[in-house]
Design an enzyme around this catalytic site. Sequence first.
Site, mmCIF file in Angstrom:
data_model
loop_
_atom_site.group_PDB
_atom_site.id
_atom_site.type_symbol
_atom_site.label_atom_id
_atom_site.label_comp_id
_atom_site.label_asym_id
_atom_site.label_seq_id
_atom_site.Cartn_x
_atom_site.Cartn_y
_atom_site.Cartn_z
ATOM 1 N N ASP A 70 0.864 -1.177 0.000
ATOM 2 C CA ASP A 70 0.000 0.000 0.000
ATOM 3 C C ASP A 70 0.908 1.238 0.000
ATOM 4 O O ASP A 70 2.129 1.141 0.121
ATOM 5 C CB ASP A 70 -0.937 -0.032 1.215
ATOM 6 C CG ASP A 70 -2.221 0.761 0.980
ATOM 7 O OD1 ASP A 70 -2.211 1.693 0.148
ATOM 8 O OD2 ASP A 70 -3.237 0.458 1.635
ATOM 9 N N GLU A 99 -10.690 6.746 4.684
ATOM 10 C CA GLU A 99 -9.692 6.143 5.575
ATOM 11 C C GLU A 99 -9.821 6.682 7.009
ATOM 12 O O GLU A 99 -10.925 6.809 7.530
ATOM 13 C CB GLU A 99 -8.289 6.308 4.967
ATOM 14 C CG GLU A 99 -8.198 5.602 3.613
ATOM 15 C CD GLU A 99 -6.798 5.467 3.068
ATOM 16 O OE1 GLU A 99 -5.882 5.060 3.805
ATOM 17 O OE2 GLU A 99 -6.610 5.720 1.863
#
Length: 624
Positions: free
Chosen positions: A306, A512
């Site tokens: 990521d 997020e």
Amino acid sequence: MGSVHKATFVLLMFCLAVLGRAEYLKYKDPKQSIGVRIKDLLGRMTLAEKIGQMTQIERENATTGVLSKYFIGSVLSGGGSVPSSKASVAAWQSMVNEMQKDAMSTRLGIPIIYGIDAVHGHNNVYKATVFPHNVGLGATRDPELVKRIGEATALEVRATGIPYVFAPCIAVCRDPRWGRCYESYSEDPNVVRSMTTIISGLQGDDPSDIKGRPYVGGSKKVAACAKHYVGDGGTFMGINEGNTVIDNNGMMTIHMPAYYNSIIRGVSTIMVSYNSWNGTKMHANHHLITDFLKNKLKFRGFVISDWEGIDRITTPQHLNYSYSIEAGVSAGIDMIMVPFAYTEFIDELTSQVKNNIIPMSRIDDAVYRILRVKFTMGLFENPYADPSLAGELGKQEHREIAREAVRKSLVLLKNGKSAYTTLLPLPKKAGKVLVAGSHADNLGNQCGGWTITWQGLTGNDNTTGTTILSAIKSTVDPSTQVVFSENPDSAAVDSGNYDYAVVVIGEPPYAETFGDSLNLTIPAPGPSVIQTVCKSVKCVVVLISGRPLVVEPYIGAMDAFVAAWLPGTEGQGVADVLFGDYGFTGKLARTWFKSVDQLPMNVGDKHYDPLFPFGYGLTTEAKK
């Protein structure tokens, strides 16, 4: 011809023949098998060229000469990273083509693979079709629809010259306090597994019997990425990037199953998660990445980190970067997303290989996998944007699929204060109706996070689409007067003589960690709008949110209650169902809790006491 001349002539012919043969490169021949092509190319590569292939950098750093100088293998657009504000298809194509030319100007001419977060349509791009987020798609229970969304998304992404998407998110969100819960189809692993059809939509149906091998069916399809491996939806208290505390059996039966299905469908890449599992960072988990995913499940695509994922192996992040590189690459990550610090990464990884800290075999495994995906998807034959696909972006057929998805994702949770006084479907012909709330006329709120920018934007001038208010106006009878007031006062409501009201409220956009919430309350002024409007007028409340919220204090005041999730650009789908052109069919793919004190609470738990259980959803018939 004299013997000397003859010998010279023969030698010349021999040299020409050798030169001719030298120009034939097996890896450039599409008639050769992929295995032969990979081995041929890998055998020609220097260490610098191999490490370049393992490096993915942010678009803004891929300036002229960078890709060829460092042999970079991949470029990405982070959330909202675009060539220019409201960039055209031509601008996107031109940007990708310029980067590709730079990458292919090197000795071996290996094309880059450009990746982007197309998580609910091509969501970074102005005028793209924005589909409902996954939380809504889970409520459709329609894997075939989700596959069609994948097909449409692939065409829109390819329209901009991009061949790779960081989607789908196959997290199993077990706690709605998690700020990424809307990226999850369901709390139930079986629903999430069923939605891996989107991979076949994005990549095409894999015709082979060899499971685990990456598959992309040509230049109108894109490489997909199953994420985030693994357990991202199970963290303690839903804390983003937190610790998932669960035994091996729980991990394998809740969070892992959708990965099996993704691999069977030929998913090209898998992205590692920021979370930890019982205290071990996933980006450093050799057991799950190498032993399990690669060796046991026989995944043959490449594993990608990521965004700055290896940096976060340490706390604070980037504290000991050489350790992070060693831990991440040794764990089995093949391509490292290093948006900014790529020269530091390249220098350090090169040093570790030269000093035998990381074996060459690990580098070769990584590059072999990356090249396998590039060859499989035809990137060597078709590295550039296809200008004939430009018209695919935001096209009407795709918007119709999105509108269908909105209709099927709506969950009717209450219809009437008693069984004999149903409110929905609403009559199109009425004297005067009120539309109220912060989300009624706000395309950005409708789309949520990961739309145009990473966190999403509020307002109507960021992209194109249909707000719920404009959809209502175009659906009701021309004689019906529609009055819009975002936050009306009691006097105006009382004196308005309204036949009914549609109240559209919900969460602002977020993504997020910014979406993590411990209270899950309806943001102000939502609750006061419900109370002001619903005490005086028959009302349907439409909630726009990335997850269930606390509604128990207000539900008694509502005549009808609809969970619309984050529907995207096609608000007409909401009006289609409210006014009975189609019936309500959606079913909760998440448990609707009474109080946050119950969390985490999922279907099958011992003390299961929801406000609305998993699978709940009232139905209505379409008006004839």
